[in-house]
Design a protein around this motif. Structure first.
Motif, PDB file in Angstrom:
ATOM      1  N   PRO A 534      52.661 128.325 158.460  1.00 27.82           N
ATOM      2  CA  PRO A 534      54.114 128.165 158.318  1.00 27.82           C
ATOM      3  C   PRO A 534      54.420 127.281 157.098  1.00 27.82           C
ATOM      4  N   ARG A 535      55.631 127.376 156.593  1.00 30.45           N
ATOM      5  CA  ARG A 535      56.028 126.569 155.424  1.00 30.45           C
ATOM      6  C   ARG A 535      55.673 125.104 155.685  1.00 30.45           C
ATOM      7  N   LEU A 536      54.917 124.525 154.722  1.00 27.32           N
ATOM      8  CA  LEU A 536      54.202 123.279 154.998  1.00 27.32           C
ATOM      9  C   LEU A 536      55.104 122.059 155.232  1.00 27.32           C
ATOM     10  N   GLY A 537      56.143 121.902 154.407  1.00 27.99           N
ATOM     11  CA  GLY A 537      56.990 120.708 154.541  1.00 27.99           C
ATOM     12  C   GLY A 537      57.550 120.585 155.953  1.00 27.99           C
ATOM     13  N   GLY A 538      58.122 121.684 156.431  1.00 30.85           N
ATOM     14  CA  GLY A 538      58.711 121.700 157.771  1.00 30.85           C
ATOM     15  C   GLY A 538      57.645 121.533 158.843  1.00 30.85           C
ATOM     16  N   PHE A 539      56.507 122.152 158.618  1.00 24.04           N
ATOM     17  CA  PHE A 539      55.440 122.094 159.613  1.00 24.04           C
ATOM     18  C   PHE A 539      54.895 120.665 159.753  1.00 24.04           C
ATOM     19  N   LEU A 540      54.744 119.977 158.623  1.00 24.51           N
ATOM     20  CA  LEU A 540      54.261 118.583 158.666  1.00 24.51           C
ATOM     21  C   LEU A 540      55.265 117.705 159.403  1.00 24.51           C
ATOM     22  N   ASN A 541      56.543 117.922 159.108  1.00 26.13           N
ATOM     23  CA  ASN A 541      57.563 117.121 159.798  1.00 26.13           C
ATOM     24  C   ASN A 541      57.602 117.414 161.295  1.00 26.13           C
ATOM     25  N   LEU A 542      57.353 118.680 161.607  1.00 27.13           N
ATOM     26  CA  LEU A 542      57.339 119.081 163.012  1.00 27.13           C
ATOM     27  C   LEU A 542      56.228 118.349 163.764  1.00 27.13           C
ATOM     28  N   LEU A 543      55.060 118.295 163.144  1.00 31.31           N
ATOM     29  CA  LEU A 543      53.933 117.599 163.776  1.00 31.31           C
ATOM     30  C   LEU A 543      54.166 116.087 163.786  1.00 31.31           C
ATOM     31  N   GLY A 544      54.907 115.607 162.801  1.00 33.39           N
ATOM     32  CA  GLY A 544      55.226 114.180 162.740  1.00 33.39           C
ATOM     33  C   GLY A 544      54.212 113.420 161.890  1.00 33.39           C
ATOM     34  N   ASN A 545      54.706 112.446 161.143  1.00 33.03           N
ATOM     35  CA  ASN A 545      53.841 111.687 160.225  1.00 33.03           C
ATOM     36  C   ASN A 545      52.638 111.065 160.923  1.00 33.03           C
ATOM     37  N   GLU A 546      52.877 110.505 162.083  1.00 30.22           N
ATOM     38  CA  GLU A 546      51.810 109.773 162.763  1.00 30.22           C
ATOM     39  C   GLU A 546      50.661 110.710 163.128  1.00 30.22           C
ATOM     40  N   TRP A 547      51.033 111.850 163.685  1.00 32.98           N
ATOM     41  CA  TRP A 547      50.011 112.821 164.090  1.00 32.98           C
ATOM     42  C   TRP A 547      49.230 113.308 162.872  1.00 32.98           C
ATOM     43  N   VAL A 548      49.972 113.631 161.782  1.00 38.08           N
ATOM     44  CA  VAL A 548      49.328 114.153 160.567  1.00 38.08           C
ATOM     45  C   VAL A 548      48.415 113.087 159.955  1.00 38.08           C
ATOM     46  N   LEU A 549      48.899 111.855 159.968  1.00 35.54           N
ATOM     47  CA  LEU A 549      48.081 110.751 159.427  1.00 35.54           C
ATOM     48  C   LEU A 549      46.743 110.642 160.157  1.00 35.54           C
ATOM     49  N   ASN A 550      46.822 110.630 161.478  1.00 33.03           N
ATOM     50  CA  ASN A 550      45.597 110.528 162.283  1.00 33.03           C
ATOM     51  C   ASN A 550      44.651 111.686 161.987  1.00 33.03           C
ATOM     52  N   ARG A 551      45.250 112.851 161.827  1.00 36.00           N
ATOM     53  CA  ARG A 551      44.440 114.045 161.569  1.00 36.00           C
ATOM     54  C   ARG A 551      43.698 113.914 160.232  1.00 36.00           C
ATOM     55  N   ILE A 552      44.448 113.491 159.211  1.00 37.06           N
ATOM     56  CA  ILE A 552      43.824 113.388 157.886  1.00 37.06           C
ATOM     57  C   ILE A 552      42.766 112.284 157.896  1.00 37.06           C
ATOM     58  N   MET A 553      43.086 111.152 158.546  1.00 34.72           N
ATOM     59  CA  MET A 553      42.124 110.048 158.609  1.00 34.72           C
ATOM     60  C   MET A 553      40.823 110.494 159.276  1.00 34.72           C
ATOM     61  N   SER A 554      40.939 111.442 160.207  1.00 34.99           N
ATOM     62  CA  SER A 554      39.741 111.873 160.943  1.00 34.99           C
ATOM     63  C   SER A 554      38.731 112.599 160.050  1.00 34.99           C
ATOM     64  N   VAL A 555      39.176 113.053 158.875  1.00 31.57           N
ATOM     65  CA  VAL A 555      38.227 113.751 157.999  1.00 31.57           C
ATOM     66  C   VAL A 555      37.830 112.920 156.787  1.00 31.57           C
ATOM     67  N   LEU A 556      38.471 111.758 156.605  1.00 34.33           N
ATOM     68  CA  LEU A 556      38.163 110.959 155.401  1.00 34.33           C
ATOM     69  C   LEU A 556      36.983 110.023 155.628  1.00 34.33           C
TER      70      LEU A 556
END
Ligand SMILES: [Zn+2]
Ligand SMILES: [Zn+2]
Length: 556
Positions: A534-556
């Motif tokens: 899905p269109r990324l900007g809206g999808f990221l907001n839908l998931l929420g910053n906190e959730w996305v942050l945790n997700r990205i941190m899990s791979v760094l």
């Protein structure tokens, strides 16, 4: 039909007033609009076109101050010829028995015919229709129907003449001679054998009805012989259960119900077909003109894949599970009923958008031109299932609901609803959302979810795995990680709207020298294990910053 074609296509709704005017010429005290369906299995959603046409004629007559009603006749008195594979009864045991006399193998209704009837009619109110439901088998128990059967037996000679005239019209000489010969001993009714319960013997291709073989008007006695068990007798008409032949059954029902108007699918409504034969019988056998004929072409529901096997019917309930009933009404009412409708189930989100833009025209939004508004004024109220609201009720975008509804395992119900409210406000430029508007959201989410699962393309289906797999983590390059670290900083900063966030993905990629396309692939893979979504900007907001942050941190 693509959504683009649909938007360009001319509406033609004058058919509604044309039919209503024709019906009005009957000038009766009570206008009865009748529909009917044989009950040999689950009924397909396309049948709702007939119900909706009848409903609209009734609504328009009522608007003109007339007493108008709709009736649905369930033709459950037909003999069983075959079973769909979902029925567990033994075909040998029930072949030739009326559907209304066979038990319901599902155990919930009084007969097999009643089961399919109930399955169909329980969806009527949600499609905005409220016909009185009449069972054909029960109709045959009435004195009125018995009288109609008696009239037909008395007028057998006239009925034979009509059938020869209509049925044999396209036969060659030989066929015609054979048909005339066979009609010499033919009677317009069959008997349900009191011994074996059958109306006929044999299955497909070898059917022999328990046809009446003689009728004496003076004694009112009927003779017959059961083709299945051989039982035969001559007895009083009112001691027997009889059923009229199908071409005679229809005009008999019109006669006893005083049907003012009945829509009929093209197969029956063709010139010289069963409808016209019935009208001829109405005039010559029953001495009245019969109903106003409304021919229509059937609805095809299709698209890429109905997602069902041949034996599973796409029922009205199946439609309600994936799309609003108002959309169905709109699709069948916007053009002449004699035109075919092909509703592509894979395009439901686009079609809902088109319908809801049309709804906004009705309320005068979006700078609709006069023509569009005039059309909406007439058609929109007829598409609605409930009385039209004075005020516009904003609807959550179906497309947004498709993505959001699939995140129910990731986000809490509360968060999902909050996101929906935010989007609804933004979408319609609202400061607050009415409770009516809110109340529509759970149904919209449920339909969108069912639609995505059953009819959505791979692109429409969004599945967020609990964790990012090792395979995906292993594909990340140093540049990818540099991009992700920078993007984390973006997410920790000010809250951005969908477009701003979308822009930030491009900007951040450029800053670390990563190609835009690669940046998107990296994020989609981490989120949903795919290269796109899905269109990324809206999808990221839908998931929420906190959730996305945790997700990205899990791979760094
Ligand atoms: Zn049942
Ligand atoms: Zn029998």
């Amino acid at each position: 039909m693509s959504p683009e074609d649909m938007q360009d296509e001319e509406f033609s709704i004058h058919w509604i007033s044309d039919i209503v005017n024709e019906v009005l010429e009957r000038d009766v005290d009570e206008y009865l609009i009748v529909t009917g369906k044989s009950m040999s299995g689950s009924v397909h959603a396309g049948f709702m076109k007939e119900i909706i046409i009848a409903d609209v004629i009734k609504r328009e007559l009522q608007t003109l101050g007339k007493d108008a009603k709709t009736v649905f006749i369930s033709d459950d008195f037909d003999p069983i010829r075959a079973f769909p594979s979902s029925v567990t009864l033994s075909p040998e045991e029930y072949m030739g028995v009326p559907y209304s006399d066979a038990p319901d193998p599902h155990g919930c209704c009084e007969s097999l015919g009643a089961h399919w009837t109930n399955e169909l009619v329980e969806a009527f109110p949600e499609f905005g229709a409220d016909p009185k439901v009449v069972s054909q088998s029960k109709l045959y128990e009435t004195k009125e129907m018995l009288d109609a059967v008696r009239i037909c037996l008395n007028q057998t000679e006239t009925i034979r003449e009509i059938l020869i005239e209509y049925v044999a019209r396209d036969f060659d000489e030989k066929q015609k001679a054979d048909y005339i010969e066979s009609m010499k001993t033919w009677y317009p009714a069959s008997v349900i054998c009191p011994e074996c319960g059958r109306l006929q013997s044999g299955g497909k291709g070898s059917i022999i009805p328990n046809r009446v073989t003689g009728y004496d008007a003076e004694s009112d006695e009927v003779s017959y012989k059961c083709a299945h068990c051989g039982h035969s007798e001559t007895t009083k008409l009112d001691k027997l259960r009889l059923k009229l032949s199908w071409r005679v059954d229809w005009p008999a029902k019109w006669y006893i119900m005083k049907t003012t108007c009945e829509p009929a699918g093209k197969d029956h409504a063709v010139k010289g077909g069963s409808y016209d034969t019935g009208l001829e019988m109405s005039r010559r056998v029953f001495g009245w003109e019969g109903p106003v004929k409304v021919p229509f072409e059937w609805v095809r529901l299709g698209g890429r894949d109905m997602g069902t096997s041949r034996d599973v019917v796409f029922t009205p309930r199946a439609w309600l599970n994936i799309a609003p009933p108002e959309l169905f009404r709109y699709m069948v009412l916007r053009t002449d009923p004699e035109r075919a409708n092909n509703i592509q189930t894979d395009l439901i989100p686009d079609l809902v958008d088109i319908y809801e833009a049309f709804e906004r025209n009705y309320y005068g939004f979006d700078d609709a031109d006069n023509e569009k508004q005039d059309l909406a004024k007439v058609l929109y109220p007829l598409t609605e299932v409930r009385p039209v609201s004075d005020e516009y009720i904003p609807k959550l975008s179906f497309k947004f609901a498709v993505v959001t509804s699939q995140l129910q395992g990731i986000l809490s119900e509360e968060t999902i609803l909050e996101r929906c409210y935010e989007v609804l406000k933004k979408q319609h430029n609202l400061a607050t959302i009415s409770s009516e508007s809110k109340s529509l959201i759970p149904t919209r989410l449920s339909r969108a979810l069912h639609w995505a699962k059953e009819f959505g393309s791979a692109q429409d289906q969004v599945e967020v795995p609990d964790t990012v797999s090792k395979e995906i983590r292993d594909t990340l390059t140093d540049d990818d990680r540099a991009f992700l670290r920078k993007f984390v900083a973006v997410l920790k900063g000010d809250t951005l709207d969908d477009e701003e966030l979308q822009g930030k993905v491009f900007e951040t990629a450029r800053e670390v020298g990563l190609k835009d396309k690669r940046a998107f692939i990296v994020l989609y893979r981490i989120l949903i294990s795919r290269k796109s979504g899905p269109r990324l900007g809206g999808f990221l907001n839908l998931l929420g910053n906190e959730w996305v942050l945790n997700r990205i941190m899990s791979v760094l």
